[in-house]
Design a protein around this motif. Structure first.
Motif, short mmCIF file in Angstrom:
data_model
loop_
_atom_site.label_atom_id
_atom_site.label_comp_id
_atom_site.label_asym_id
_atom_site.label_seq_id
_atom_site.Cartn_x
_atom_site.Cartn_y
_atom_site.Cartn_z
N MET A 1 0.85 -1.20 0.00
CA MET A 1 0.00 0.00 0.00
C MET A 1 0.89 1.26 0.00
O MET A 1 1.88 1.29 0.71
N THR A 2 0.51 2.22 -0.78
CA THR A 2 1.22 3.51 -0.74
C THR A 2 0.22 4.60 -0.37
O THR A 2 -0.99 4.36 -0.39
N LYS A 3 0.74 5.80 -0.10
CA LYS A 3 -0.16 6.88 0.32
C LYS A 3 -0.17 7.99 -0.70
O LYS A 3 0.81 8.23 -1.42
N ALA A 4 -1.30 8.70 -0.75
CA ALA A 4 -1.47 9.78 -1.73
C ALA A 4 -2.40 10.85 -1.15
O ALA A 4 -3.19 10.57 -0.25
N ILE A 5 -2.29 12.05 -1.69
CA ILE A 5 -3.21 13.14 -1.34
C ILE A 5 -4.31 13.18 -2.39
O ILE A 5 -4.05 13.43 -3.57
N ARG A 6 -5.56 12.92 -1.95
CA ARG A 6 -6.67 12.83 -2.91
C ARG A 6 -7.81 13.77 -2.52
O ARG A 6 -7.94 14.18 -1.36
N ILE A 7 -8.65 14.06 -3.50
CA ILE A 7 -9.92 14.75 -3.22
C ILE A 7 -11.08 13.85 -3.66
O ILE A 7 -10.97 13.13 -4.66
N HIS A 8 -12.16 13.94 -2.90
CA HIS A 8 -13.39 13.22 -3.27
C HIS A 8 -14.41 14.20 -3.82
O HIS A 8 -15.39 13.81 -4.45
N GLU A 9 -14.20 15.50 -3.53
CA GLU A 9 -15.03 16.54 -4.14
C GLU A 9 -14.21 17.82 -4.23
O GLU A 9 -13.24 17.99 -3.49
N GLY A 11 -13.18 21.68 -3.74
CA GLY A 11 -13.43 22.58 -2.61
C GLY A 11 -12.15 23.17 -2.07
O GLY A 11 -11.15 23.29 -2.78
N ASP A 12 -12.19 23.54 -0.77
CA ASP A 12 -11.04 24.23 -0.20
C ASP A 12 -9.94 23.23 0.19
O ASP A 12 -10.09 22.01 0.03
N ALA A 13 -8.84 23.77 0.72
CA ALA A 13 -7.65 22.93 0.95
C ALA A 13 -7.94 21.75 1.88
O ALA A 13 -7.39 20.66 1.71
N ASP A 14 -8.84 21.97 2.85
CA ASP A 14 -9.13 20.90 3.82
C ASP A 14 -9.83 19.71 3.18
O ASP A 14 -9.94 18.64 3.83
N ASN A 15 -10.29 19.84 1.96
CA ASN A 15 -10.90 18.70 1.26
C ASN A 15 -9.88 17.64 0.88
O ASN A 15 -10.24 16.53 0.52
N MET A 16 -8.58 18.01 0.90
CA MET A 16 -7.56 17.03 0.50
C MET A 16 -7.31 16.04 1.63
O MET A 16 -7.18 16.44 2.79
N LYS A 17 -7.25 14.76 1.30
CA LYS A 17 -7.08 13.71 2.30
C LYS A 17 -5.84 12.87 1.99
O LYS A 17 -5.55 12.57 0.84
N TRP A 18 -5.14 12.49 3.04
CA TRP A 18 -3.94 11.64 2.96
C TRP A 18 -4.41 10.20 3.10
O TRP A 18 -4.80 9.77 4.18
N GLU A 19 -4.43 9.47 2.00
CA GLU A 19 -5.13 8.18 1.98
C GLU A 19 -4.25 7.05 1.46
O GLU A 19 -3.31 7.29 0.69
N ASN A 20 -4.62 5.83 1.81
CA ASN A 20 -3.97 4.65 1.23
C ASN A 20 -4.48 4.44 -0.19
O ASN A 20 -5.68 4.57 -0.44
N VAL A 21 -3.56 4.14 -1.11
CA VAL A 21 -3.98 3.79 -2.47
C VAL A 21 -3.21 2.53 -2.89
O VAL A 21 -2.09 2.30 -2.44
N ASN A 22 -3.83 1.78 -3.75
CA ASN A 22 -3.18 0.58 -4.26
C ASN A 22 -2.65 0.89 -5.66
O ASN A 22 -3.43 1.09 -6.59
N LEU A 51 -11.96 24.87 -10.64
CA LEU A 51 -11.88 25.86 -11.72
C LEU A 51 -11.45 25.16 -13.01
O LEU A 51 -11.95 25.47 -14.09
N TYR A 52 -10.49 24.20 -12.88
CA TYR A 52 -10.14 23.33 -14.00
C TYR A 52 -10.69 21.94 -13.68
O TYR A 52 -10.36 21.37 -12.63
N ASP A 53 -11.50 21.41 -14.58
CA ASP A 53 -12.12 20.10 -14.39
C ASP A 53 -11.07 18.99 -14.57
O ASP A 53 -10.35 18.99 -15.56
N ILE A 54 -11.00 18.07 -13.61
CA ILE A 54 -10.04 16.96 -13.75
C ILE A 54 -10.74 15.62 -13.93
O ILE A 54 -10.14 14.56 -13.77
N GLY A 55 -12.02 15.65 -14.26
CA GLY A 55 -12.72 14.40 -14.55
C GLY A 55 -13.21 13.71 -13.29
O GLY A 55 -13.49 14.35 -12.29
N ALA A 56 -13.25 12.37 -13.37
CA ALA A 56 -13.89 11.59 -12.31
C ALA A 56 -13.15 11.72 -10.97
O ALA A 56 -11.92 11.70 -10.94
N LEU A 57 -13.91 11.83 -9.88
CA LEU A 57 -13.36 11.85 -8.51
C LEU A 57 -13.76 10.55 -7.83
O LEU A 57 -14.78 9.97 -8.20
N PRO A 58 -13.03 10.07 -6.83
CA PRO A 58 -11.84 10.70 -6.25
C PRO A 58 -10.66 10.68 -7.21
O PRO A 58 -10.57 9.83 -8.09
#
Ligand code: NDP
Length: 324
Positions: A1-9, A11-22, A51-58
């Protein structure tokens, strides 16, 4: 498992989450890159807010990184496990490791360390195309640069000076004016309090400048247009103050038959030949010492929320990196 900073929606900076990703193994045409450093860029804020669309979330944010190729998938040419590589404009950089195709990757030359590479690819290649393609700066030109103490701004200022231009840099504070001067600005203007166009006319003996490199957007459109000489170039390459939403092309006529470009780095590095040329020119500029990459902020990747808040409230200067 590695970790990444992701958004699920968005919004503001606090929307970013430090999560496990495979991350998994690289597929056809892909490599697995283990990041050693990641670049922070203002575009990351546009993508976080939507402001710039990055497609599907998370989605994992971040557009720039440096590291080592850990594993190579099938049908990959020109890159091997163990190569030291860097890239810009590859969404997903805020991660300890990632998969990516090789079309955005370049090998880092021996004279450049990983932190410098991560800090310079996006901002430096932007400065390269702005100065060499959008409006090719000539020795003797007097040019205008907005946010001259920022990441792109300090690289632009140094490189323009090296090319023989006289540089007028706009900045948000007296402290930033000192940094802009250190980066090669001959004159600085505090654009929040001074009349930019009037100062430019005073400095240029009334002539105006042939180009304004404007990354601020809405707040500085008029200042840029009013500062240009006839048939000058309004290069609007960013929206730090918000996007320009009410632009009437007649304003180009009224201010002296001006040219306008709204460029993106993606266009100027859209194929391998262009990417190698732009990155190669940047590497030469840095290795030769013509341009220094000033990394003024370093954060652990896990603290990207704070890094975004600092960039958004204008307290960063020069370049910023995140360390996984
Ligand atoms: P910077 O380090 O330059 O940070 C942005 C700076 O913009 C701030 O430090 C601040 O400097 C200034 N600013 C002015 N108004 C605002 C505001 N309302 N909110 C926040 N900042 C403001 O960032 P980067 O070097 O990463 O990017 C610079 C610009 O270049 C950005 O607009 C970015 O989008 C654009 N860019 C465009 C590219 C392209 O290809 N089109 C590629 C790369 C970057 P001060 O306090 O001195 O005003």
């Amino acid at each position: 498992m590695t970790k990444a900073i992701r958004i699920h929606e968005y919004g503001d900076a606090d929307n970013m989450k430090w999560e496990n990703v495979n991350v998994g193994a690289p597929g056809e045409g892909e490599v697995r890159v283990k990041h050693t450093a990641i670049g922070l860029n203002f575009i990351d804020i546009y993508q976080r807010t939507g402001l710039y669309d990055i497609g599907a979330l998370p989605a994992t944010l971040g557009m720039e990184g440096a590291g080592i190729i850990e594993e190579v998938g099938a049908s990959v040419d020109g890159f091997d496990a163990g190569d030291r590589v860097a890239y810009a404009m590859g969404l997903g950089a805020y991660s300890e490791a990632r998969l990516m195709t090789t079309d955005r990757l370049v090998k880092i030359p021996a004279g450049i360390d990983d932190h410098t590479a991560a800090a310079m690819m996006l901002q430096g290649m932007t400065a390269q195309y702005l100065l060499k393609s959008s409006y090719p700066v000539q020795a003797g030109d007097t040019i205008l640069i907005m946010a001259a103490a920022g990441g792109v701004g300090q690289i632009l200022s140094q490189w323009a000076k090296y090319l023989g231009a006289k540089v007028i840099g706009c900045v948000g504070s007296e402290a930033k004016a000192e940094l802009a001067k250190d980066a090669g600005c001959d004159h600085t203007i505090l654009y929040n309090t001074e009349d930019v166009a009037q100062r430019v006319r005073d400095i240029t003996g009334g002539a105006g400048v042939p180009v304004s490199y404007d990354s601020i957007g809405q707040a500085t459109v008029q200042a840029s247009l009013d500062s240009l000489m006839p048939a000058g170039f309004f290069i609007s390459f960013g929206n730090a103050s918000g996007p320009i939403t009410d632009f009437n092309p007649g304003m180009l006529a009224m201010n002296g038959s001006l040219y306008m470009q709204r460029p993106t780095l993606a266009t100027f590095t859209r194929n391998r030949e262009l990417l190698n040329a732009v990155a190669g020119d940047l590497f030469d500029a840095v290795v030769s010492g013509a341009v220094s990459i000033n990394i003024n902020q370093t954060y652990p990747l896990a603290e990207t929320v704070q890094a975004h808040k600092d960039m958004e409230n204008r307290s960063t200067t020069g370049s910023t990196i995140l360390i996984p």
